[in-house]
Design a protein around this motif. Structure first.
Motif, PDB file in Angstrom:
ATOM      1  N   ASN A 121      34.837  32.753  46.479  1.00  0.00           N
ATOM      2  CA  ASN A 121      35.534  33.527  45.447  1.00  0.00           C
ATOM      3  C   ASN A 121      36.334  32.672  44.465  1.00  0.00           C
ATOM      4  O   ASN A 121      36.919  33.205  43.527  1.00  0.00           O
ATOM      5  CB  ASN A 121      36.476  34.532  46.111  1.00  0.00           C
ATOM      6  N   GLU A 122      36.349  31.377  44.691  1.00  0.00           N
ATOM      7  CA  GLU A 122      37.211  30.510  43.889  1.00  0.00           C
ATOM      8  C   GLU A 122      36.883  30.541  42.398  1.00  0.00           C
ATOM      9  O   GLU A 122      37.786  30.628  41.562  1.00  0.00           O
ATOM     10  CB  GLU A 122      37.142  29.076  44.420  1.00  0.00           C
ATOM     11  N   ASP A 123      35.610  30.485  42.041  1.00  0.00           N
ATOM     12  CA  ASP A 123      35.241  30.498  40.619  1.00  0.00           C
ATOM     13  C   ASP A 123      35.669  31.798  39.949  1.00  0.00           C
ATOM     14  O   ASP A 123      36.234  31.782  38.847  1.00  0.00           O
ATOM     15  CB  ASP A 123      33.741  30.280  40.438  1.00  0.00           C
ATOM     16  N   ALA A 124      35.408  32.928  40.605  1.00  0.00           N
ATOM     17  CA  ALA A 124      35.781  34.222  40.032  1.00  0.00           C
ATOM     18  C   ALA A 124      37.304  34.323  39.896  1.00  0.00           C
ATOM     19  O   ALA A 124      37.814  34.823  38.879  1.00  0.00           O
ATOM     20  CB  ALA A 124      35.243  35.351  40.892  1.00  0.00           C
ATOM     21  N   GLU A 183      54.049  28.664  31.553  1.00  0.00           N
ATOM     22  CA  GLU A 183      54.692  29.900  31.980  1.00  0.00           C
ATOM     23  C   GLU A 183      53.700  31.065  31.963  1.00  0.00           C
ATOM     24  O   GLU A 183      53.686  31.892  32.879  1.00  0.00           O
ATOM     25  CB  GLU A 183      55.882  30.235  31.083  1.00  0.00           C
ATOM     26  N   ILE A 184      52.867  31.109  30.941  1.00  0.00           N
ATOM     27  CA  ILE A 184      51.856  32.160  30.845  1.00  0.00           C
ATOM     28  C   ILE A 184      50.840  32.005  31.965  1.00  0.00           C
ATOM     29  O   ILE A 184      50.448  32.982  32.609  1.00  0.00           O
ATOM     30  CB  ILE A 184      51.190  32.144  29.455  1.00  0.00           C
ATOM     31  N   TYR A 185      50.422  30.773  32.240  1.00  0.00           N
ATOM     32  CA  TYR A 185      49.471  30.529  33.332  1.00  0.00           C
ATOM     33  C   TYR A 185      50.068  30.951  34.676  1.00  0.00           C
ATOM     34  O   TYR A 185      49.398  31.594  35.483  1.00  0.00           O
ATOM     35  CB  TYR A 185      49.059  29.057  33.368  1.00  0.00           C
ATOM     36  N   ALA A 186      51.325  30.608  34.920  1.00  0.00           N
ATOM     37  CA  ALA A 186      51.975  30.953  36.194  1.00  0.00           C
ATOM     38  C   ALA A 186      52.053  32.468  36.369  1.00  0.00           C
ATOM     39  O   ALA A 186      51.797  32.986  37.461  1.00  0.00           O
ATOM     40  CB  ALA A 186      53.369  30.335  36.259  1.00  0.00           C
ATOM     41  N   ALA A 187      52.388  33.184  35.312  1.00  0.00           N
ATOM     42  CA  ALA A 187      52.441  34.645  35.395  1.00  0.00           C
ATOM     43  C   ALA A 187      51.047  35.216  35.634  1.00  0.00           C
ATOM     44  O   ALA A 187      50.875  36.157  36.418  1.00  0.00           O
ATOM     45  CB  ALA A 187      53.039  35.226  34.113  1.00  0.00           C
ATOM     46  N   GLU A 233      41.258  34.196  32.098  1.00  0.00           N
ATOM     47  CA  GLU A 233      41.079  35.343  31.202  1.00  0.00           C
ATOM     48  C   GLU A 233      42.379  36.119  31.017  1.00  0.00           C
ATOM     49  O   GLU A 233      42.690  36.566  29.907  1.00  0.00           O
ATOM     50  CB  GLU A 233      39.970  36.252  31.721  1.00  0.00           C
ATOM     51  N   VAL A 234      43.150  36.271  32.083  1.00  0.00           N
ATOM     52  CA  VAL A 234      44.444  36.950  31.977  1.00  0.00           C
ATOM     53  C   VAL A 234      45.393  36.125  31.107  1.00  0.00           C
ATOM     54  O   VAL A 234      46.119  36.676  30.272  1.00  0.00           O
ATOM     55  CB  VAL A 234      45.050  37.237  33.371  1.00  0.00           C
ATOM     56  N   ALA A 235      45.381  34.815  31.263  1.00  0.00           N
ATOM     57  CA  ALA A 235      46.233  33.946  30.444  1.00  0.00           C
ATOM     58  C   ALA A 235      45.852  34.046  28.971  1.00  0.00           C
ATOM     59  O   ALA A 235      46.725  34.144  28.099  1.00  0.00           O
ATOM     60  CB  ALA A 235      46.148  32.501  30.925  1.00  0.00           C
ATOM     61  N   ILE A 236      44.568  34.060  28.681  1.00  0.00           N
ATOM     62  CA  ILE A 236      44.103  34.186  27.295  1.00  0.00           C
ATOM     63  C   ILE A 236      44.502  35.544  26.730  1.00  0.00           C
ATOM     64  O   ILE A 236      44.991  35.635  25.592  1.00  0.00           O
ATOM     65  CB  ILE A 236      42.580  33.965  27.218  1.00  0.00           C
ATOM     66  N   ALA A 237      44.311  36.602  27.517  1.00  0.00           N
ATOM     67  CA  ALA A 237      44.686  37.947  27.062  1.00  0.00           C
ATOM     68  C   ALA A 237      46.189  38.043  26.813  1.00  0.00           C
ATOM     69  O   ALA A 237      46.635  38.670  25.844  1.00  0.00           O
ATOM     70  CB  ALA A 237      44.244  38.990  28.079  1.00  0.00           C
ATOM     71  N   THR A 238      46.976  37.403  27.662  1.00  0.00           N
ATOM     72  CA  THR A 238      48.425  37.417  27.508  1.00  0.00           C
ATOM     73  C   THR A 238      48.835  36.690  26.238  1.00  0.00           C
ATOM     74  O   THR A 238      49.660  37.186  25.464  1.00  0.00           O
ATOM     75  CB  THR A 238      49.108  36.780  28.734  1.00  0.00           C
ATOM     76  N   GLN A 239      48.238  35.532  25.991  1.00  0.00           N
ATOM     77  CA  GLN A 239      48.557  34.782  24.768  1.00  0.00           C
ATOM     78  C   GLN A 239      48.150  35.587  23.542  1.00  0.00           C
ATOM     79  O   GLN A 239      48.894  35.646  22.552  1.00  0.00           O
ATOM     80  CB  GLN A 239      47.869  33.420  24.771  1.00  0.00           C
ATOM     81  N   HIS A 240      46.990  36.223  23.595  1.00  0.00           N
ATOM     82  CA  HIS A 240      46.536  37.070  22.482  1.00  0.00           C
ATOM     83  C   HIS A 240      47.524  38.218  22.261  1.00  0.00           C
ATOM     84  O   HIS A 240      47.860  38.543  21.126  1.00  0.00           O
ATOM     85  CB  HIS A 240      45.128  37.607  22.750  1.00  0.00           C
ATOM     86  N   LEU A 241      47.987  38.833  23.346  1.00  0.00           N
ATOM     87  CA  LEU A 241      48.977  39.902  23.243  1.00  0.00           C
ATOM     88  C   LEU A 241      50.231  39.405  22.542  1.00  0.00           C
ATOM     89  O   LEU A 241      50.722  40.042  21.594  1.00  0.00           O
ATOM     90  CB  LEU A 241      49.326  40.424  24.639  1.00  0.00           C
ATOM     91  N   PHE A 242      50.748  38.273  22.975  1.00  0.00           N
ATOM     92  CA  PHE A 242      51.954  37.720  22.357  1.00  0.00           C
ATOM     93  C   PHE A 242      51.739  37.403  20.881  1.00  0.00           C
ATOM     94  O   PHE A 242      52.648  37.574  20.073  1.00  0.00           O
ATOM     95  CB  PHE A 242      52.416  36.455  23.086  1.00  0.00           C
ATOM     96  N   TYR A 292      49.769  37.416  38.865  1.00  0.00           N
ATOM     97  CA  TYR A 292      49.122  38.717  38.691  1.00  0.00           C
ATOM     98  C   TYR A 292      47.785  38.773  39.427  1.00  0.00           C
ATOM     99  O   TYR A 292      47.508  39.715  40.178  1.00  0.00           O
ATOM    100  CB  TYR A 292      48.921  39.011  37.201  1.00  0.00           C
ATOM    101  N   VAL A 293      46.950  37.760  39.243  1.00  0.00           N
ATOM    102  CA  VAL A 293      45.633  37.746  39.887  1.00  0.00           C
ATOM    103  C   VAL A 293      45.786  37.664  41.404  1.00  0.00           C
ATOM    104  O   VAL A 293      45.040  38.322  42.145  1.00  0.00           O
ATOM    105  CB  VAL A 293      44.745  36.613  39.327  1.00  0.00           C
ATOM    106  N   ARG A 294      46.758  36.901  41.884  1.00  0.00           N
ATOM    107  CA  ARG A 294      47.018  36.861  43.331  1.00  0.00           C
ATOM    108  C   ARG A 294      47.368  38.246  43.854  1.00  0.00           C
ATOM    109  O   ARG A 294      46.904  38.666  44.914  1.00  0.00           O
ATOM    110  CB  ARG A 294      48.162  35.899  43.645  1.00  0.00           C
ATOM    111  N   LYS A 295      48.194  38.956  43.126  1.00  0.00           N
ATOM    112  CA  LYS A 295      48.641  40.272  43.568  1.00  0.00           C
ATOM    113  C   LYS A 295      47.476  41.263  43.606  1.00  0.00           C
ATOM    114  O   LYS A 295      47.286  41.939  44.614  1.00  0.00           O
ATOM    115  CB  LYS A 295      49.742  40.788  42.635  1.00  0.00           C
ATOM    116  N   VAL A 296      46.719  41.357  42.519  1.00  0.00           N
ATOM    117  CA  VAL A 296      45.671  42.376  42.470  1.00  0.00           C
ATOM    118  C   VAL A 296      44.477  42.027  43.350  1.00  0.00           C
ATOM    119  O   VAL A 296      43.781  42.919  43.823  1.00  0.00           O
ATOM    120  CB  VAL A 296      45.215  42.696  41.023  1.00  0.00           C
TER     121      VAL A 296
END
Length: 90
Positions: A41-44, A19-23, A51-60, A27-31
């Protein structure tokens, strides 16, 4: 796209890694404006999703709340009721 990102914090059971990965992907698709990035651009893109998934898990992991955890089924029923009211399906 971002309308599909749902609140994931303070639910019982807690949000899964999927669920965190999907969110994070949404987010990355949108921005970035990419639904599927080019090979250049695939690697980036993939690194940003991770990185967003890791940051989200850290936030939680660091957020605190005194509120009782929300029940997924109750929240889903409320969302269905809001949708029915919004689109006149009552």
């Amino acid at each position: 796209m971002c309308r599909n990102i749902k609140t994931l914090f303070n639910f019982e059971p807690p949000a899964t890694d999927d669920e965190i990965y999907a969110a994070s992907l949404q987010y990355v698709r949108k921005v970035s404006g990419f639904n599927k990035p080019s090979q250049a651009n695939e690697d980036a893109f993939n690194r940003a999703v991770q990185e967003v998934a890791i940051a989200t898990q850290h936030l939680f992991d660091t957020l605190v709340t005194n509120a009782e955890p929300r029940d997924r089924e109750i929240e889903a029923e409320r969302a269905r009721a809001r949708s029915a009211k919004r689109f006149g399906l009552e």
